[in-house]
Design a protein around this motif. Sequence first.
Motif, mmCIF file in Angstrom:
data_model
loop_
_atom_site.group_PDB
_atom_site.id
_atom_site.type_symbol
_atom_site.label_atom_id
_atom_site.label_comp_id
_atom_site.label_asym_id
_atom_site.label_seq_id
_atom_site.Cartn_x
_atom_site.Cartn_y
_atom_site.Cartn_z
ATOM 1 N N ASN A 196 -6.159 -0.875 0.885
ATOM 2 C CA ASN A 196 -7.233 -0.854 -0.285
ATOM 3 C C ASN A 196 -7.330 -2.464 -0.514
ATOM 4 O O ASN A 196 -6.825 -2.949 -1.425
ATOM 5 N N SER A 256 -11.633 0.865 -6.104
ATOM 6 C CA SER A 256 -12.545 -0.122 -5.150
ATOM 7 C C SER A 256 -13.003 -1.220 -6.114
ATOM 8 O O SER A 256 -13.548 -0.988 -7.113
ATOM 9 N N GLN A 272 0.632 -1.155 0.096
ATOM 10 C CA GLN A 272 -0.037 0.094 0.085
ATOM 11 C C GLN A 272 0.721 1.075 -0.080
ATOM 12 O O GLN A 272 0.403 2.517 -0.654
#
Length: 574
Positions: A559, A490, A401
């Motif tokens: 995420n 997403s 990330q």
Amino acid sequence: MNRREFLTVLAAANAAGLLLPGAGLARAEAAAEAVYDAPAFGNVSLLHITDCHAQLKPIHFREPSVNLGIGGMAGRVPHLVGSRLLEHFNLKAGSREAYAYSCLDFENLAGLYGKVGGFAHLATLVKRVRANRPGALLLDGGDTWQGSGTALWTQGQDMVEAAKLLGVDIMTLHWECTYGQDRVKEIAEKDFAGKIEIVAQNIKTADFGDDVFKPYTLRDVNGVKVAVIGQAFPYTPIANPRYMVADWTFGIREEEMQATVDAARAAGAAVVVVLSHNGMDVDLKMASRVRGIDAILGGHTHDGMPAPSIVANPGGKTLVTNAGSNGKFLGVLDLQVTGGRVADFRYRLMPVFATLLPADPEMDALITRVRAPYEARLGETLAVTEGTLYRRGNFNGSFDQLILDALMAEKDAEIAFSPGFRWGTTLLPGQPITMENLLDQTAITYPYVTLNRMTGEQIKTVLEDVCDNLFNPDPYYQQGGDMVRVGGLSYACDPAAPAGRRIQDMTLNGQPLEASKSYKVAGWAPVAEEAKAAGGEPVWDLVARHLRARKTVAPPQLNLPTLKGVDGNPGLAA
């Protein structure tokens, strides 16, 4: 190194303050004896390391909290994590073994039990185990020459020297090939000549299909003929740049494997072992279909399995093992061979605890020497982390990330992709992030940063393709990495859905991704030769610049996709 010699060295290490603080010699001796007491058994012994990824010094390494098995692989090793893994192998939570094999309570246990691996500590263990096992062979499953700054800058030479000193007898390949086929052949023919043998039944020349390396080698161990067959990573030209091995072809080559086993038996082998870099799911399938293999010592998927799987096939049974990664484990397979066949076995996977195993002086001196020209650059502090930074896991890790966030910030991108590599060390809260730590995550020979316009449809195609590599119900179509890490975007994932329908509900900033609209996407590690020609900034320079400006790194907000259809899956930690 016998038991008395080992305890003498342990005492010296304790006196020098090199063992676990506060442990005391008596406690250190007792702990070392409990972990490393491995009485010899039988008349053939095979020691196994794999996926060291060039980690010469002790490290922290957090095991995954997500390692999903889908379909027929659900609920079976290696797809068990956390408490389910501990229960399956009867390991006590909070124990030294639980720390080695699982992600549970990682930060606390890391503080209690310390770092793992390190070739100087591994060398001490290898000598201890070999002391009462005459003729024991040390097998290296590959991914040894890549994974650190010093390995990258020396084209793997630091690891070549370490492997020779460690006493490796036989190895196979994967990431080694990313130095290029000429470099691999140079090492095989010059550095390894008469010392370490590279075997790979599945690497052929692209023109006439000739063997690039010997398919197998036959060794005499205490009067027993032992065949070691090599199985390099089958998908090297797909997972890594094809141009680096332009004259070689790979593949699983199951029929050729059967023919090689038969040839080894015809040559008098009483024991046939496959030194594999297939990945464990592939090994389990191969073991069920190919006759005559006594054991598969596997790698690639970094699964530390305390006990072997016993797989039935038309010719009998095959043991399948996997010995973890990053120099963290040493596998020890002892065989009793009677009447030309394996009659019994014992297996131990030994964690390499740097606080229990004193450093071997000769290996320690080699490591100091090969690192000396690079220490200043490696030691640069880029920032300090406030949370644990790790990589391993099917969908994302906190160090991944951090890389994604840096890519999006530095390239002003809406979305970022980072490869689902399984190698990479772990940092604990409060530790500095050094250049060495960053290179542990990024040190490859094709590190170029990319910036492209991609349509929503193209983005979905990429995600579906990688997801199929990970969750295809047929292990022979899996490539063994984890899911590409995704920043900004997403999405939902149904791992058990049919190919092309696993990726769902893609949104960016709360809005559905449009199939025909183009988006600005940053990434790194392109495998196309065109990307090499175009050049591009090495990813470690981009991330280092990002970290220097921040100075302190808060725990990244991962995420992660919304997962569907995996409730209760034991490959998902609660």
